[in-house]
Design an enzyme around this catalytic site. Structure first.
Site, PDB file in Angstrom:
ATOM      1  N   LYS A  95      20.855  -9.698  54.706  1.00 31.66           N
ATOM      2  CA  LYS A  95      21.141 -10.779  55.653  1.00 31.66           C
ATOM      3  C   LYS A  95      22.317 -10.464  56.571  1.00 31.66           C
ATOM      4  O   LYS A  95      22.372 -10.932  57.697  1.00 31.66           O
ATOM      5  CB  LYS A  95      21.429 -12.085  54.901  1.00 31.66           C
ATOM      6  CG  LYS A  95      20.168 -12.768  54.400  1.00 31.66           C
ATOM      7  CD  LYS A  95      20.415 -14.227  54.097  1.00 31.66           C
ATOM      8  CE  LYS A  95      19.167 -14.897  53.587  1.00 31.66           C
ATOM      9  NZ  LYS A  95      19.397 -16.261  53.128  1.00 31.66           N
ATOM     10  N   LYS A 107      10.557 -16.956  56.207  1.00 30.84           N
ATOM     11  CA  LYS A 107      10.687 -17.802  57.395  1.00 30.84           C
ATOM     12  C   LYS A 107      11.494 -17.106  58.474  1.00 30.84           C
ATOM     13  O   LYS A 107      11.472 -17.521  59.618  1.00 30.84           O
ATOM     14  CB  LYS A 107      11.264 -19.191  57.078  1.00 30.84           C
ATOM     15  CG  LYS A 107      12.150 -19.318  55.890  1.00 30.84           C
ATOM     16  CD  LYS A 107      12.362 -20.783  55.475  1.00 30.84           C
ATOM     17  CE  LYS A 107      12.936 -20.839  54.064  1.00 30.84           C
ATOM     18  NZ  LYS A 107      12.866 -22.120  53.431  1.00 30.84           N
ATOM     19  N   LYS A 166       8.425  -8.970  52.578  1.00 30.76           N
ATOM     20  CA  LYS A 166       7.970 -10.222  51.969  1.00 30.76           C
ATOM     21  C   LYS A 166       7.677 -11.242  53.065  1.00 30.76           C
ATOM     22  O   LYS A 166       8.240 -11.171  54.163  1.00 30.76           O
ATOM     23  CB  LYS A 166       9.023 -10.751  50.986  1.00 30.76           C
ATOM     24  CG  LYS A 166      10.295 -11.191  51.637  1.00 30.76           C
ATOM     25  CD  LYS A 166      11.273 -11.845  50.654  1.00 30.76           C
ATOM     26  CE  LYS A 166      12.510 -12.286  51.429  1.00 30.76           C
ATOM     27  NZ  LYS A 166      13.572 -12.872  50.684  1.00 30.76           N
TER      28      LYS A 166
HETATM   29  P1  TYM Z   1      14.574 -19.726  49.543  1.00 24.88           P
HETATM   30  O1  TYM Z   1      14.860 -21.032  50.195  1.00 24.88           O
HETATM   31  O2  TYM Z   1      14.616 -18.506  50.394  1.00 24.88           O
HETATM   32  O3  TYM Z   1      13.160 -19.742  48.832  1.00 24.88           O
HETATM   33  C1  TYM Z   1      12.765 -20.782  47.946  1.00 24.88           C
HETATM   34  C2  TYM Z   1      11.920 -20.224  46.830  1.00 24.88           C
HETATM   35  O4  TYM Z   1      10.774 -19.546  47.357  1.00 24.88           O
HETATM   36  C3  TYM Z   1      10.689 -18.238  46.801  1.00 24.88           C
HETATM   37  N1  TYM Z   1      10.105 -17.318  47.810  1.00 24.88           N
HETATM   38  C4  TYM Z   1       9.078 -16.495  47.576  1.00 24.88           C
HETATM   39  N2  TYM Z   1       8.335 -16.280  46.463  1.00 24.88           N
HETATM   40  C5  TYM Z   1       7.322 -15.375  46.560  1.00 24.88           C
HETATM   41  N3  TYM Z   1       7.036 -14.684  47.697  1.00 24.88           N
HETATM   42  C6  TYM Z   1       7.761 -14.867  48.831  1.00 24.88           C
HETATM   43  N4  TYM Z   1       7.456 -14.187  49.946  1.00 24.88           N
HETATM   44  C7  TYM Z   1       8.843 -15.806  48.804  1.00 24.88           C
HETATM   45  N5  TYM Z   1       9.743 -16.238  49.716  1.00 24.88           N
HETATM   46  C8  TYM Z   1      10.506 -17.163  49.100  1.00 24.88           C
HETATM   47  C9  TYM Z   1      12.143 -17.862  46.501  1.00 24.88           C
HETATM   48  O5  TYM Z   1      12.213 -16.838  45.530  1.00 24.88           O
HETATM   49  C10 TYM Z   1      12.682 -19.176  45.986  1.00 24.88           C
HETATM   50  O6  TYM Z   1      12.361 -19.358  44.630  1.00 24.88           O
HETATM   51  N6  TYM Z   1      18.983 -18.877  47.335  1.00 24.88           N
HETATM   52  C11 TYM Z   1      17.716 -19.585  47.213  1.00 24.88           C
HETATM   53  C12 TYM Z   1      17.873 -21.086  47.076  1.00 24.88           C
HETATM   54  C13 TYM Z   1      18.743 -21.491  45.945  1.00 24.88           C
HETATM   55  C14 TYM Z   1      18.394 -21.450  44.561  1.00 24.88           C
HETATM   56  C15 TYM Z   1      19.547 -21.941  43.877  1.00 24.88           C
HETATM   57  C16 TYM Z   1      17.255 -21.061  43.860  1.00 24.88           C
HETATM   58  C17 TYM Z   1      20.006 -21.965  46.048  1.00 24.88           C
HETATM   59  N7  TYM Z   1      20.498 -22.237  44.805  1.00 24.88           N
HETATM   60  C18 TYM Z   1      19.565 -22.042  42.489  1.00 24.88           C
HETATM   61  C19 TYM Z   1      17.282 -21.176  42.466  1.00 24.88           C
HETATM   62  C20 TYM Z   1      18.418 -21.644  41.794  1.00 24.88           C
HETATM   63  C21 TYM Z   1      16.891 -19.312  48.450  1.00 24.88           C
HETATM   64  O7  TYM Z   1      17.422 -19.027  49.521  1.00 24.88           O
HETATM   65  O8  TYM Z   1      15.546 -19.532  48.295  1.00 24.88           O
END
Ligand code: TYM
Length: 332
Positions: free
Chosen positions: A111, A198, A195
């Site tokens: 990032k 967004k 992957k």
């Molecule tokens: P975020 O908002 O990017 O994504 C949310 C969830 O979607 C999953 N994900 C995917 N899984 C499979 N294939 C993909 N291409 C894909 N893109 C996204 C992510 O693994 C996630 O589970 N840092 C985290 C948010 C967060 C969080 C937490 C998660 C903040 N605090 C505590 C768990 C526990 C994030 O940016 O996810």
């Protein structure tokens, strides 16, 4: 079993979020234990953002989670910033987490890119806040996609290290809970070495929850593939990342194994496979999209659900936060 997970309220939900996380959260609602799911709005400000847009996105993401099947009767749904304990615990943990651990986080590297000097301090310490997010609720299971695994493993190291430092079991050790098959890592439809995300500039690379039926079918039709027919076994997909991704998506969406999908389509080309995948995605997403419209139209209801969730989350988090302060010898 304490299940905790979050999602950043940035833009639309995409198929990766749904298969990797959200739909798995919904099935875990039938399990024993308690569930806390939140909109990680404090994480969303680690990069430049529009305040008015964030305000809209929080409601929009809450609506999307409810439409996907998160049930406020069985899960506590809230916005992270409504529970100040997240930011507070983050500081206490930041004094235990090591620079070296954070420097190894691949997401920060990705990032911040070449412009590391200009990245916010928050972007660097982002995984510490994420550790606080789960440790506050004594999470045991953290259902996430593969891309978040490293952050949850770090949270586990921070929990162990904190407990050791104060010689007390203040925190449970959280563990990542990753889906099987392609659900763990849905790849871009344009380039299966990345992957689905967004932040990909090409909207054709992902299926969004707000895409209508035609858009879903068109995106699948235009997804990159190869001219070969589908093989009989998984080994036959080894050098075919795009084909593997689509077969994996079909398996995840129709609740089958990749082998079962291949046994149906072996010998057929993408001319036959893609329309079937388009249909399967439309059957999954169209009802969620319809419910999304209903939730979108009712801000009052959304706010009431988030307010109630925040209250429950604050009450649950407080004893753990108090314990952490006391264990460190702080009067507060
Ligand atoms: P975020 O908002 O990017 O994504 C949310 C969830 O979607 C999953 N994900 C995917 N899984 C499979 N294939 C993909 N291409 C894909 N893109 C996204 C992510 O693994 C996630 O589970 N840092 C985290 C948010 C967060 C969080 C937490 C998660 C903040 N605090 C505590 C768990 C526990 C994030 O940016 O996810």
């Amino acid at each position: 079993m304490r299940i905790v997970s979050g999602i950043q309220p940035t833009g639309d939900l995409h198929l990766g979020n749904l298969l990797g996380a959200i739909l798995r959260w919904t099935t875990m609602q039938d399990d024993e234990g308690e569930r806390f799911f939140f909109l990680a709005d404090l994480h969303a400000i680690t990069v430049d953002h529009e305040p008015a847009q964030l305000r809209r996105n929080v409601r929009e993401m809450a609506a999307a989670l409810l439409a996907s099947g998160i049930d406020p009767e069985r899960s506590t749904l809230f916005a992270q910033s409504d529970v100040p304990a997240h930011a507070e615990l983050q500081w206490l943990l930041a004094c235990t987490a090591r620079m070296g651990w954070l420097s190894r986080m691949t997401q920060f590297k990705a990032k911040s890119g070449k412009n590391r000097e200009k990245a916010s301090v928050g972007l660097f310490t982002y995984p510490v806040l994420q550790a606080a997010d789960v440790m506050l609720y004594q999470a045991t299971h953290v259902p996430v996609g593969e891309d978040q695994k490293q952050h949850i493993e770090l949270a586990r190291d921070i929990a162990d290290s904190f407990n050791h430092r104060v010689d007390d079991e203040v925190f449970a050790a959280p563990a990542p809970y990753i889906g099987t098959g392609r659900a763990a890592r849905v790849m871009s439809l344009r380039d299966a070495s990345n992957k689905m995300s967004k932040s990909d500039p090409s909207d054709m690379s992902r299926i969004n929850l707000s895409d209508d039926d035609d858009a879903i079918r068109t995106k699948i039709k235009k997804a990159r593939t190869d001219p070969e027919p589908l093989p009989e076994t998984l080994e036959g997909l080894e050098e075919r990342a795009e084909a593997r991704n689509l077969v994996g998506i079909m398996a995840a969406v129709t609740n089958r194994s990749e082998e079962e999908v291949l046994s149906e389509f072996a010998g057929q080309g993408f001319g036959a496979f893609k329309p079937a995948l388009g249909d399967a995605l439309v059957s999954l997403l169209a009802p969620i999209r319809a419910r999304l419209e209903e939730y979108r139209a009712d801000d009052k209801r959304l706010d009431a659900i988030l307010d109630e969730g925040a209250e429950k989350a604050r009450q649950t988090a407080q004893p753990t936060l108090d314990k952490a302060y006391a264990a460190l010898g702080l009067r507060r």
